[in-house]
Design a protein around this motif. Structure first.
Motif: not given
Length: 578
Positions: A394-405, A420-424
């Motif tokens: 799973l790859v998550m970008g900055s906007w998605c992280l901020q939306a979750l925050s 098992r493999h996470l990319i932020l």
């Protein structure tokens, strides 16, 4: 080296080293200044030809008209003749005496020399042409008499008109027409076209595409730039090209009114085009073995449904939603990889059937302009994660992280993820992002590999502060110790952590450093933490002190796993890493 040794007798190792030194210097000067393969080939050939012409004027008994001024005369010069003048520019102390042992000038040197370029098989020559534009391939005819006609059988057609080219539109059209007229290839493997599309070129492009299709073309790329009039309508004959394997079109009108027959098409890229659901359905149903589909800055399509078992990867980049309530639905039961990228504002994505996905990337951006939309965007990301709970990468970008925050406390729990493999990707120091990362850790209990790409400054896509949504801001080690009980299961399997650093000072490292220290002290089976610096600023290219300080801090920090290592990879003074 071989050419020089044929002309200059070698009496010992010292002579051999001197010849090698000169050959390296001669070749290296052109290689270092070359900007492309075709430029290198053109420049070194031109220099060799110039040196040969100058040598002819200094050789005794040289015929006065041995070299003509026309391009026909220049093209007939053999490669061994071009190489013959190398010894003329050797250092004077080495050239004296060596030239005395050269054969007499009236002896025909062609009897003992070999023209390796002219002896290349046609398959090799055509393979070389495949890396060049058609214009550069024609220019190589100066290298050998045999190459003068070989380019006409070139199966790789690449026509490009740069933005600042001095070539006029009419001259460019005449050039393309003349090349296709002289083409003797039975089959065309590739047709690439990249030029500004004005009225003068539009009428000819249909004819050129028809030529390529009639010759069984396998790869077509049409990129139209600076189109000021109506969109270029792709010819209907293109939709019936059964030999197509790869197709890319940019800034074209992709309306489909007839049956599509792309029985061998594997990759399809559509950029800056107007689409509709009916045309998209015809394209997908007419491509039974399609493996890769990319839609970039396209508008009009609202539903992508692919039932083919061959379909493997879908990329949606900067999708343009239409209407007040707009949604892009994706249904692909055999899809393996999904990427949602770019600025996609004004709508939302919905995943209906993606049960076979093993890799997903959520790196898109939607502007949040009002408080009432904060929850909607957070719910969008949460809903996508719910449909992607089974992916292993799973790859998550900055906007998605901020939306979750920005999620409220009552909605903070995310669906359980099998990742098992996470990319932020993004700014780890942005307000609330650590909380979003903690939420993901809490939902990812099988995580083995973590990849973080950081930035110096936070992303400004979300301009809301923490106070505006009633959220508390946590920072540093205090925060990670506070959420330790929530993410403990995630730490049971974590083995590999990698940080791609884009920061320039120790202050920018603070948010990431606190996370790394926490992982080092609590991850039970951690093998290594890799700090991989990719800073491209020349002023900081040789200043690794902030990274060295981070590595020093981590090495002195207590660790839970006795085998945990801290590795710093940093390009330093020409070395790949240290």
């Amino acid at each position: 080296m071989e050419t020089l040794k044929r002309h200059i007798p070698v009496s010992g190792p010292e002579d051999l080293r001197e010849i090698n030194r000169f050959a390296l210097k001669f070749e290296g000067n052109f290689y270092a200044s070359a900007t492309s393969q075709s430029y290198y080939l053109r420049e070194i050939s031109s220099k060799m030809l110039k040196m040969w012409i100058e040598s002819q004027s200094t050789l005794p008994n040289a015929p006065s008209n041995s070299v003509g001024n026309s391009s026909e005369d220049l093209g007939s010069i053999q490669v061994h003749e071009l190489h013959r003048d190398f010894y003329l520019v050797l250092p004077e102390k080495k050239m004296t005496g060596k030239r005395a042992r050269l054969p007499p000038s009236n002896q025909d040197e062609r009897q003992n020399s070999v023209d390796y370029i002219s002896q290349l098989p046609d398959a090799i020559i055509l393979h070389i042409f495949s890396f060049m534009t058609t214009k550069d391939a024609i220019k190589t005819s100066v290298l050998s008499k045999r190459w003068r006609s070989t380019w006409t059988s070139n199966q790789y057609m690449n026509f490009s008109l740069p933005v600042h080219s001095s070539l006029k539109f009419k001259s460019f059209i005449t050039f393309v027409d003349s090349v296709l007229l002289r083409c003797t290839a039975i089959k065309a493997k590739r047709f690439l076209f990249d030029a500004p599309c004005y009225a003068l070129i539009q009428s000819s492009l249909d004819r050129w595409l028809q030529f390529a299709i009639e010759h069984g073309v396998e790869e077509v790329s049409v990129n139209l730039r600076y189109w000021r009039y109506k969109d270029f309508l792709l010819p209907r004959i293109l939709f019936c090209c059964t030999t197509l394997v790869h197709l890319r079109v940019s800034k074209c009108c992709f309306w489909v009114f007839s049956t599509v027959n792309w029985c061998f098409l594997k990759t399809l890229r559509i950029d800056y085009a107007k689409l509709n659901d009916d045309g998209m359905m015809r394209v997908l149903s007419g491509s039974p073995v399609l493996e890769f589909l990319e839609l970039k800055s396209c508008e009009g399509v609202k539903h992508i449904m692919v039932e083919s078992k061959s379909f493997r990867e879908l990329v949606i980049d900067s999708h343009k939603f239409c209407g007040q309530v707009s949604m892009l639905k994706i249904s692909a039961p055999h899809l393996l990889k999904l990427r949602l990228l770019g600025n996609s504002r004004g709508g939302e994505f919905r995943l209906d059937e993606v049960s076979s996905l093993i890799e997903a990337e959520l790196n898109f951006n939607m502007e949040i302009c009002a408080l009432d939309k904060v929850k909607a965007h957070a719910d969008l990301v949460k809903g996508l994660l719910k449909r992607l709970h089974h992916v292993t990468k799973l790859v998550m970008g900055s906007w998605c992280l901020q939306a979750l925050s920005l999620m409220e406390a009552r909605d903070m729990f995310l669906p359980s993820l099998k990742c098992r493999h996470l990319i932020l990707l993004g700014a780890a120091g942005h307000e609330g992002v650590p909380e979003a990362i903690a939420k993901i850790f809490e939902s990812t209990q099988l995580l083995e590999k973590l990849f973080l790409q950081t930035t110096c400054t936070p992303n400004s896509a979300i301009e809301l502060n923490a106070d505006s949504v009633g959220r508390r801001v946590f920072a540093g080690e205090e925060f990670w110790n506070f959420v330790k009980w929530r993410i403990y299961q995630c730490l049971m399997h974590l083995r590999h952590v990698e940080i791609v650093d884009r920061g320039a000072n120790l202050l920018a490292w603070e948010p990431v450093l606190s996370l790394l220290k926490f992982l080092l002290q609590n991850a039970l089976w951690l093998d290594k933490i890799v700090i991989n610096s990719t800073n491209s600023k020349s002023s900081q290219a040789f200043e690794p002190s902030p990274r060295l300080e981070v590595a020093r801090i981590l090495l002195s920090h207590p660790k839970c796993s006795p085998r945990a290592k801290v590795i710093l990879r940093y390009p330093f003074q020409g070395c790949p890493s240290v």
